[in-house]
Design an enzyme around this catalytic site. Structure first.
Site, PDB file in Angstrom:
ATOM      1  N   ASN A   9       0.867  -1.184   0.000  1.00 55.16           N
ATOM      2  CA  ASN A   9       0.000   0.000   0.000  1.00 55.16           C
ATOM      3  C   ASN A   9       0.904   1.235   0.000  1.00 55.16           C
ATOM      4  OD1 ASN A   9      -1.786   2.060   0.478  1.00 55.16           O
ATOM      5  ND2 ASN A   9      -2.382   1.380   2.537  1.00 55.16           N
ATOM      6  N   TRP A  10       1.020   1.846  -1.147  1.00 55.59           N
ATOM      7  CA  TRP A  10       1.917   3.019  -1.257  1.00 55.59           C
ATOM      8  C   TRP A  10       1.356   4.237  -0.525  1.00 55.59           C
ATOM      9  CZ3 TRP A  10       3.703   3.379  -7.123  1.00 55.59           C
ATOM     10  CH2 TRP A  10       4.409   2.202  -7.457  1.00 55.59           C
ATOM     11  N   GLU A  97      -6.763   4.712   8.095  1.00 55.45           N
ATOM     12  CA  GLU A  97      -6.578   6.129   7.742  1.00 55.45           C
ATOM     13  C   GLU A  97      -7.848   6.703   7.118  1.00 55.45           C
ATOM     14  OE1 GLU A  97      -2.916   5.604   5.573  1.00 55.45           O
ATOM     15  OE2 GLU A  97      -1.936   5.057   7.457  1.00 55.45           O
ATOM     16  N   GLU A 167      -5.022  -4.816  10.802  1.00 50.33           N
ATOM     17  CA  GLU A 167      -4.017  -3.769  10.958  1.00 50.33           C
ATOM     18  C   GLU A 167      -4.266  -3.009  12.262  1.00 50.33           C
ATOM     19  OE1 GLU A 167      -2.282  -2.618   6.819  1.00 50.33           O
ATOM     20  OE2 GLU A 167      -3.963  -1.320   7.275  1.00 50.33           O
ATOM     21  N   GLY A 173       2.777   2.520  10.748  1.00 51.14           N
ATOM     22  CA  GLY A 173       3.710   3.630  10.555  1.00 51.14           C
ATOM     23  C   GLY A 173       4.442   4.038  11.816  1.00 51.14           C
ATOM     24  N   GLY A 233       2.930  -1.061   4.266  1.00 45.06           N
ATOM     25  CA  GLY A 233       2.906   0.362   3.949  1.00 45.06           C
ATOM     26  C   GLY A 233       4.298   0.851   3.593  1.00 45.06           C
ATOM     27  N   GLY A 234       4.942   1.503   4.553  1.00 43.12           N
ATOM     28  CA  GLY A 234       6.233   2.151   4.311  1.00 43.12           C
ATOM     29  C   GLY A 234       7.254   1.284   3.597  1.00 43.12           C
TER      30      GLY A 234
HETATM   31  P1  13P Z   1       3.129   0.594   7.644  1.00 43.19           P
HETATM   32  O1  13P Z   1       3.661  -0.704   7.044  1.00 43.19           O
HETATM   33  O2  13P Z   1       3.814   1.800   7.113  1.00 43.19           O
HETATM   34  O3  13P Z   1       3.092   0.512   9.133  1.00 43.19           O
HETATM   35  O4  13P Z   1       1.608   0.719   7.141  1.00 43.19           O
HETATM   36  C1  13P Z   1       0.740  -0.343   7.271  1.00 43.19           C
HETATM   37  C2  13P Z   1      -0.502  -0.051   6.520  1.00 43.19           C
HETATM   38  O5  13P Z   1      -1.289   0.791   6.910  1.00 43.19           O
HETATM   39  C3  13P Z   1      -0.751  -0.788   5.273  1.00 43.19           C
HETATM   40  O6  13P Z   1      -2.023  -0.561   4.799  1.00 43.19           O
END
Ligand code: 13P
Length: 253
Positions: A9-10, A97, A167, A173, A233-234
């Site tokens: 997930n960018w 989010e 999640e 994050g 994510g990151g």
């Molecule tokens: P991170 O991997 O940056 O913690 O993000 C997770 C996320 O929200 C993937 O959808």
């Protein structure tokens, strides 16, 4: 046996110039990997570019959001039908989010879920508790409510054509991953809940973990019985990190 799935997930990151190298590196590596599906979720404005870059690589294209409505007078929105037309296979829905920053309610999530499936796409339903909810021992109640709303609205069979992602909000994050044991506990609860309605649907349902997944912690997470992959994510913004996570999923079969 459920096939592993690693999705990147960018979020709101990327540029046309830098997307090229990232997608090509992931595509080249994914072609060599067995037993794992690799999906990418770029921002909507880059979906067509990424679709073109992915051609022949076997990657899956995912949108990060879809409108609650069908095509029409909804300025700024993108319908699930348009996402299908752009080459998407799946759409994230209910990401924390979207829930916390854009006020998406459980009801909106359920409607979007139905709309995504009606367009022939796979919803990736995100569920997860906030830190205060975990500390108040509300984790199970929160994730079962978020899952239950969709089951009530769409029926248990809808989960045959869906993916669930657990999640925990406190792990997104933050660099603070749920331990494999903490994650497995919630994944097992989610699967058991689905099994109350249908053992077959529960057995086939892929439940991903998301929240600070990186190359260093992926293998331990994938070793758990009910963790079928990751929503990253990151770390999905780095080809090396993301490919290493996909490789860990491939060897965890
Ligand atoms: P991170 O991997 O940056 O913690 O993000 C997770 C996320 O929200 C993937 O959808």
């Amino acid at each position: 046996m459920r096939r592993k799935l690693v999705a990147g997930n960018w979020k709101m990151n990327g540029r046309r110039a830098t997307n090229i190298g990232l997608v090509q590196a992931v595509s080249d590596a994914a072609r060599e990997l067995e037993g794992v599906d690799v999906w990418l979720a770029p921002p909507a404005v880059y979906l067509l570019q990424v679709a073109e870059l992915m051609q022949g690589g076997g990657l899956g294209l995912v949108a990060q959001n879809a409108a609650r409505e069908q095509d029409g007078a909804f300025t700024g929105e993108i319908s699930a039908e348009m996402l299908a037309d752009a080459g998407c296979r799946a759409v994230l829905v209910g990401h924390s989010e979207r829930r916390s920053l854009y006020g998406e309610t459980d009801a909106a999530v359920a409607e979007k879920f139905a709309r995504i499936q009606a367009a022939g796409l796979v919803p990736v339903l995100c569920v997860g508790e906030a830190l205060a909810e975990r500390e108040a021992e509300q984790t199970v109640a929160v994730v079962l409510r978020q899952l239950g709303v969709v089951i009530d609205a769409c029926g248990i069979d809808a989960l045959e054509r869906a993916v669930v992602a657990y999640e925990p909000v406190w792990a997104i994050g933050t660099g603070r991953t749920a331990s494999p044991g903490q994650a497995q506990e919630v994944h097992a609860v989610l699967r058991a809940e689905v099994a109350r309605y249908s053992g077959a649907v529960a057995a086939g349902l892929r439940i991903l973990y998301g929240g600070s997944v990186k190359a260093a912690n992926a293998a331990a997470l994938f070793a758990e019985a009910d963790i079928d992959g990751a929503l990253v994510g990151g770390a999905s913004l780095s080809a090396d990190e993301f490919v290493a996570i996909a490789r860990a999923a491939s060897s965890a079969r």
